[in-house]
Design an enzyme around this catalytic site. Structure first.
Site, mmCIF file in Angstrom:
data_model
loop_
_atom_site.group_PDB
_atom_site.id
_atom_site.type_symbol
_atom_site.label_atom_id
_atom_site.label_comp_id
_atom_site.label_asym_id
_atom_site.label_seq_id
_atom_site.Cartn_x
_atom_site.Cartn_y
_atom_site.Cartn_z
ATOM 1 N N ILE A 235 -10.975 18.644 -19.573
ATOM 2 C CA ILE A 235 -9.704 18.886 -18.886
ATOM 3 C C ILE A 235 -9.634 17.906 -17.716
ATOM 4 O O ILE A 235 -10.478 17.945 -16.830
ATOM 5 C CB ILE A 235 -9.615 20.335 -18.352
ATOM 6 C CG1 ILE A 235 -9.821 21.354 -19.490
ATOM 7 C CG2 ILE A 235 -8.287 20.564 -17.647
ATOM 8 C CD1 ILE A 235 -8.692 21.417 -20.497
ATOM 9 N N HIS A 236 -8.622 17.031 -17.744
ATOM 10 C CA HIS A 236 -8.578 16.023 -16.677
ATOM 11 C C HIS A 236 -7.171 15.669 -16.209
ATOM 12 O O HIS A 236 -7.016 15.040 -15.166
ATOM 13 C CB HIS A 236 -9.273 14.733 -17.140
ATOM 14 C CG HIS A 236 -8.479 13.961 -18.155
ATOM 15 N ND1 HIS A 236 -8.503 14.271 -19.492
ATOM 16 C CD2 HIS A 236 -7.629 12.914 -18.022
ATOM 17 C CE1 HIS A 236 -7.719 13.441 -20.148
ATOM 18 N NE2 HIS A 236 -7.165 12.610 -19.279
ATOM 19 N N ARG A 237 -6.139 16.046 -16.954
ATOM 20 C CA ARG A 237 -4.790 15.631 -16.575
ATOM 21 C C ARG A 237 -4.362 16.298 -15.275
ATOM 22 O O ARG A 237 -4.696 17.455 -15.010
ATOM 23 C CB ARG A 237 -3.797 15.945 -17.690
ATOM 24 C CG ARG A 237 -3.999 15.108 -18.927
ATOM 25 C CD ARG A 237 -2.941 15.353 -19.982
ATOM 26 N NE ARG A 237 -3.243 14.574 -21.176
ATOM 27 C CZ ARG A 237 -2.840 13.320 -21.374
ATOM 28 N NH1 ARG A 237 -2.110 12.717 -20.443
ATOM 29 N NH2 ARG A 237 -3.156 12.677 -22.477
#
Length: 364
Positions: A210-212
């Site tokens: 998860i990085h956005r």
């Protein structure tokens, strides 16, 4: 031919590995790394383990605002184009590196070839969507990975030199998955123990990335995601992007999350191993949801839309909100219909099609 290739981020290194093997057997390639991903675990390790030739140039742009990063790339790429005088520039995907390469080349009338053309999320708030749309409209040769991508381009009036060649990421996944299968599971468990810490390697796991910004720009959003992971029946292996690591560490300091195994970013081969053997993948990454599909691993994508609509068939991939309740619901209560599985991304020979077409178009 002399082709100048621009890469800058992890997914582009993987795609370039597939294409460069074929390109360099027949033509000259000048490889430019913009430095968009500069952390060793996000950059150097991919060149090392995938056998990508070392870049001929590294612009060392690093992080920064979209405007500053793209501007620095534009200046550096333009100088190299004038110095090298290639027959064409090859760009991949939808990053700032992609846009900068296409802009720089088109301004000085060097043909632009775009690999992964035609993808659309139809969300213009996404920087990636802006990059891919502009790049497609600047490109002279467009390599679409699917028929859906071809159709998207047609609706925008782009029909000349559009080729459905299949997906180069499929080339890479199938190639390196075969390499994984040559080793015993114990080999990868041993590698993983060194990464995860002795004795912490689970036998069954979920894999998460998860990085956005829309999922990680506040502590509450990170808390929602980690709270969902805490209630899953198997541990969650979570390689954390350097940009989101501070918020993740902050959440873990404030709450006792024990079911999430947080590690630094790992190389492509290890990620494929984790993906191939995971119970399910939870991600907001464009590339990982597709890799999971190719490897027959169910996926939950924490986004409102996906460019890879083919993966949604039969719930092999399913979209969800970044909330504890929706993540748990989609991960635990979504059945997959294997009869709906297909091969929309080709058979692993996209790189050969790309080089054949590029040779014909540029020499015509």
């Amino acid at each position: 031919m002399k082709i100048l290739t621009v890469v800058g981020a992890r997914p582009q290194f993987v795609k370039a590995a597939a294409v460069s093997r074929v390109l360099r057997a027949r033509h000259q390639e000048v490889l430019v790394h913009t430095g968009q991903h500069y952390d060793k675990n996000m950059s150097d390790i991919f060149f090392d383990e995938l056998g990508i030739p070392k870049p001929d140039y590294n612009l060392g742009v690093g992080s920064g605002s979209h405007a500053r990063q793209t501007a620095d790339m534009l200046v550096g790429i333009e100088e190299l184009l004038e110095k090298e005088s290639p027959d064409a520039i090859l760009v991949y995907g939808d990053t700032n590196s992609t846009l900068a390469g296409a802009l720089a080349a088109s301004k000085i009338h060097i043909p632009v070839a775009h690999v992964e053309a035609g993808l659309r999320s139809f969300n213009k708030r996404m920087p990636e969507e802006q990059n891919r749309v502009v790049t497609d409209h600047l490109s002279d040769v467009l390599f679409a990975p699917t028929q859906t991508a071809v159709d998207n381009l047609t609706r925008e009036g782009i029909t000349r030199n559009v080729f459905n060649v299949g997906d180069v990421m499929c080339d890479a996944v199938l190639h390196y998955a075969r390499e994984i299968d040559k080793q015993t599971p114990d080999y990868y468990f041993a590698r993983s123990r060194r990464l995860l810490g002795e004795g912490t390697m689970p036998q069954r796991w979920y894999l998460a990335t998860i990085h956005r910004a829309e999922n990680t720009d506040t502590p509450e959003k990170v808390y929602q995601v980690l709270s969902a992971f805490e209630e899953l029946p198997c541990p969650v292996i979570f390689p954390v992007h350097p940009r989101t690591a501070p918020l993740v560490r902050q959440a873990c300091e404030q709450h006792a999350f024990t079911n999430t195994v947080i590690i630094e970013p790992v190389g492509y081969i290890d990620m494929l191993f984790y993906t191939k053997n995971a119970v399910k993948v939870v991600t907001d990454s464009g590339g990982l949801q597709k890799e999971a599909y190719i490897l027959h691993t169910p996926c939950v994508t924490v986004r409102d839309q996906t460019e890879w609509v083919e993966t949604l068939a039969g719930n092999h991939n399913i979209l969800c909100k970044p909330t504890r309740e929706d993540i748990l619901d989609k991960v635990l209560h979504t059945a997959v219909d294997e009869s709906a599985y297909g091969k929309p991304y080709g058979n692993g020979d996209a790189a050969h099609h790309i080089i054949n077409v590029l040779s014909q178009v540029l020499n015509s």
